[in-house]
Motif scaffolding. Structure first.
Motif, PDB file in Angstrom:
ATOM      1  N   GLN A   1       0.839  -1.210   0.000  1.00  0.00           N
ATOM      2  CA  GLN A   1       0.000   0.000   0.000  1.00  0.00           C
ATOM      3  C   GLN A   1       0.876   1.263   0.000  1.00  0.00           C
ATOM      4  OE1 GLN A   1      -3.149   0.622  -0.372  1.00  0.00           O
ATOM      5  NE2 GLN A   1      -2.894   2.805   0.068  1.00  0.00           N
ATOM      6  N   ILE A   2       1.915   1.220   0.842  1.00  0.00           N
ATOM      7  CA  ILE A   2       2.825   2.382   0.927  1.00  0.00           C
ATOM      8  C   ILE A   2       3.538   2.580  -0.414  1.00  0.00           C
ATOM      9  CG2 ILE A   2       4.973   3.198   2.002  1.00  0.00           C
ATOM     10  CD1 ILE A   2       2.621   3.541   3.848  1.00  0.00           C
ATOM     11  N   MET A   3       3.919   1.459  -1.031  1.00  0.00           N
ATOM     12  CA  MET A   3       4.615   1.533  -2.322  1.00  0.00           C
ATOM     13  C   MET A   3       3.700   2.238  -3.345  1.00  0.00           C
ATOM     14  SD  MET A   3       7.715   0.135  -2.527  1.00  0.00           S
ATOM     15  CE  MET A   3       8.228  -1.547  -2.404  1.00  0.00           C
ATOM     16  N   GLU A   4       2.417   1.901  -3.283  1.00  0.00           N
ATOM     17  CA  GLU A   4       1.422   2.537  -4.165  1.00  0.00           C
ATOM     18  C   GLU A   4       1.407   4.048  -3.922  1.00  0.00           C
ATOM     19  OE1 GLU A   4      -1.212   1.745  -7.084  1.00  0.00           O
ATOM     20  OE2 GLU A   4      -1.197   0.046  -5.685  1.00  0.00           O
ATOM     21  N   GLU A   5       1.375   4.428  -2.630  1.00  0.00           N
ATOM     22  CA  GLU A   5       1.314   5.859  -2.283  1.00  0.00           C
ATOM     23  C   GLU A   5       2.621   6.574  -2.667  1.00  0.00           C
ATOM     24  OE1 GLU A   5       0.090   6.389   1.845  1.00  0.00           O
ATOM     25  OE2 GLU A   5      -1.373   4.774   1.599  1.00  0.00           O
ATOM     26  N   MET A   6       3.733   5.871  -2.520  1.00  0.00           N
ATOM     27  CA  MET A   6       5.014   6.485  -2.922  1.00  0.00           C
ATOM     28  C   MET A   6       5.013   6.715  -4.433  1.00  0.00           C
ATOM     29  SD  MET A   6       7.650   4.246  -0.599  1.00  0.00           S
ATOM     30  CE  MET A   6       9.184   5.129  -0.822  1.00  0.00           C
ATOM     31  N   GLY A   7       4.499   5.739  -5.156  1.00  0.00           N
ATOM     32  CA  GLY A   7       4.402   5.879  -6.614  1.00  0.00           C
ATOM     33  C   GLY A   7       3.578   7.111  -6.976  1.00  0.00           C
ATOM     34  N   ALA A   8       2.434   7.276  -6.270  1.00  0.00           N
ATOM     35  CA  ALA A   8       1.568   8.439  -6.556  1.00  0.00           C
ATOM     36  C   ALA A   8       2.342   9.730  -6.291  1.00  0.00           C
ATOM     37  CB  ALA A   8       0.303   8.362  -5.706  1.00  0.00           C
ATOM     38  N   ALA A   9       3.112   9.751  -5.205  1.00  0.00           N
ATOM     39  CA  ALA A   9       3.880  10.964  -4.864  1.00  0.00           C
ATOM     40  C   ALA A   9       4.959  11.249  -5.908  1.00  0.00           C
ATOM     41  CB  ALA A   9       4.521  10.802  -3.491  1.00  0.00           C
ATOM     42  N   LEU A  10       5.496  10.188  -6.472  1.00  0.00           N
ATOM     43  CA  LEU A  10       6.598  10.361  -7.438  1.00  0.00           C
ATOM     44  C   LEU A  10       6.091  10.427  -8.876  1.00  0.00           C
ATOM     45  CD1 LEU A  10       9.137   7.770  -5.913  1.00  0.00           C
ATOM     46  CD2 LEU A  10       9.117  10.253  -5.624  1.00  0.00           C
ATOM     47  N   GLY A  11       4.783  10.235  -9.052  1.00  0.00           N
ATOM     48  CA  GLY A  11       4.223  10.254 -10.409  1.00  0.00           C
ATOM     49  C   GLY A  11       4.681   9.059 -11.220  1.00  0.00           C
ATOM     50  N   ALA A  12       4.801   7.911 -10.535  1.00  0.00           N
ATOM     51  CA  ALA A  12       5.283   6.712 -11.231  1.00  0.00           C
ATOM     52  C   ALA A  12       4.452   5.505 -10.784  1.00  0.00           C
ATOM     53  CB  ALA A  12       6.744   6.468 -10.883  1.00  0.00           C
ATOM     54  N   PRO A  13       4.341   4.487 -11.640  1.00  0.00           N
ATOM     55  CA  PRO A  13       3.659   3.281 -11.177  1.00  0.00           C
ATOM     56  C   PRO A  13       4.422   2.644 -10.013  1.00  0.00           C
ATOM     57  CG  PRO A  13       4.269   3.127 -13.522  1.00  0.00           C
ATOM     58  CD  PRO A  13       4.853   4.384 -12.997  1.00  0.00           C
ATOM     59  N   LYS A  14       3.681   1.921  -9.197  1.00  0.00           N
ATOM     60  CA  LYS A  14       4.260   1.286  -7.999  1.00  0.00           C
ATOM     61  C   LYS A  14       5.513   0.458  -8.321  1.00  0.00           C
ATOM     62  CE  LYS A  14       2.073  -2.501  -6.549  1.00  0.00           C
ATOM     63  NZ  LYS A  14       1.012  -3.343  -5.996  1.00  0.00           N
ATOM     64  N   GLU A  15       5.472  -0.214  -9.465  1.00  0.00           N
ATOM     65  CA  GLU A  15       6.591  -1.100  -9.860  1.00  0.00           C
ATOM     66  C   GLU A  15       7.891  -0.313 -10.060  1.00  0.00           C
ATOM     67  OE1 GLU A  15       3.591  -1.014 -11.622  1.00  0.00           O
ATOM     68  OE2 GLU A  15       2.925  -2.614 -10.275  1.00  0.00           O
TER      69      GLU A  15
END
Ligand SMILES: NC(=O)c1ccc[n+]([C@@H]2O[C@H](COP(=O)([O-])OP(=O)(O)OC[C@H]3O[C@@H](n4cnc5c(N)ncnc54)[C@H](OP(=O)(O)O)[C@@H]3O)[C@@H](O)[C@H]2O)c1
Length: 352
Positions: free
Chosen positions: A289-303
């Protein structure tokens, strides 16, 4: 005949520092210095380094051909894009034509990145991977990455080596790693696409610093000034005898050594906590879940989050020290000492 040199990406983080440092580098004589520009403001700024600005569309082979062949450019430093294969090939073909017409040796330097030599790209990470390893090109050829963008970058890097060899152009694969410190160039002084920036960006959004790897991997680091000095030492050798190690033996990692990501996160956590950006400087492991949120913050997919903020890279610099006498000023631990200041600059930049 003297070499005419073209530096691309001079308005960028790495290229800006390279151009700023070239003047005082006491390089052997060379002909004209050219630098690529996309705007008239950039062209004006480039002139302060004694560089003649050149404008061309990187996707247009005819424009690259005209710039290189008409100006008899014999050395091209490519610092624009580590992924696409088209522009490097256009430069290689144009350089081959200059060689045909002038008989001079011609040189193409391709800037890639340490990610291509890391766990993300399927490189071996169970031992130090030396940049002098004579099997490095074969290792790169056999690597497979789950991330198609990274696979493309590995393929492009190998193709540069192959095409240059085929066209009798001397090629160099220049490998920056985690680069830190303020750029000395005329463009943006902070590397907004790079790792410390992204750690801060993610932490600001999530109010905590997270690590992304369950183990404790390491990654090579380099101060931006040391990175520039390696570009310069390689150019010096090209200008002196035209014969630095090249082609399949032409890998140059710019790094003074490695640090643990955990130490980088901790140093960033302390700097962010001190400034009240995160409530605690402690670093936690990111879950899905955090990885998902980090992706959103960075403008990148979770992967893509682990690609930007972690991974294991055991790539180790040997060639520049052994063959060019390159001596970095800053030891790897220096990055940890400067994270506090770096976080301050980045926060000011983010707050605009
Ligand atoms: N900095 C690092 O920590 C690091 C680490 C590993 C690898 N690298 C690689 O090293 C290279 C340079 O990095 P950097 O940090 O200096 O990047 P940067 O600051 O983003 O600069 C990129 C440069 O390339 C130019 N450029 C981009 N697209 C272009 C295009 N289509 N046509 C012409 N010029 C174009 C930019 O011009 P504008 O100013 O006009 O946009 C700028 O001068 C990149 O390939 C990067 O992936 C960097």
């Amino acid at each position: 005949m003297l070499h005419n040199v073209l530096i691309t990406g001079g308005s960028g983080y790495l290229g800006g520092t390279l151009l700023a440092r070239m003047g005082a580098a006491n390089l052997p004589p060379y002909g004209k210095l050219y630098a690529s520009a996309r705007t008239t403001a950039q062209a004006d700024s480039l002139r302060q380094y004694g560089a003649q600005p050149l404008s061309f569309n990187l996707k247009d082979e005819a424009e690259i051909w005209a710039s290189v062949v008409e100006n008899k450019i014999t050395v091209v430093y490519y610092l624009v894009d580590a992924i696409s294969y088209g522009p490097p090939l256009f430069f290689i073909k144009a350089l081959a034509e200059v060689k045909k017409r002038t008989g001079q040796t011609v040189h193409f330097l391709h800037t890639t990145g340490a990610k291509l030599f890391s766990s993300h790209a399927g490189a071996p990470t169970d031992r130090p991977l030396l940049d002098t390893d004579p099997r490095l090109y074969d290792i790169q050829k056999s690597q497979r990455s789950k991330l198609s963008l990274l696979q493309e970058a590995v393929n492009s890097s190998c193709a540069v080596t192959e095409q240059a060899e085929q066209h009798d152009v001397r090629s160099y694969i220049f490998v920056p790693c985690i680069v830190y410190g303020k750029s000395e160039g005329f463009g943006e002084p902070i590397a907004t696409l790079r790792q410390i920036y992204k750690i801060v960006q993610a932490a600001k959004a999530l109010k905590r610093v997270y690590r992304v790897d369950p183990d404790h991997p390491t990654w090579p680091v380099c101060h931006v000034v040391d990175n520039a000095s390696l570009y310069i030492e390689l150019l010096r050798k090209i200008l002196i005898d035209g014969n630095p190690s090249h082609g399949k033996n032409g890998y140059y990692l710019a790094s003074s050594g490695s640090i643990a990501w955990d130490d980088l996160y901790s140093a960033a956590g302390s700097a962010l906590a001190k400034r009240g950006v995160v409530s605690s400087g402690e670093v936690e492991m990111a879950d899905d879940q955090i990885m998902e949120e980090m992706g959103a913050a960075l403008g990148a997919p979770k992967e893509f989050v682990p690609l930007q903020l972690g991974g294991r890279c055991t790539f180790t610099a040997r060639r520049a020290g052994e063959e060019l006498g390159w001596k970095p000023i800053y030891q790897p631990q220096h990055i940890l000492e400067t994270v506090d200041a770096e976080v301050g600059w980045i926060l000011r930049h983010l707050e605009g």
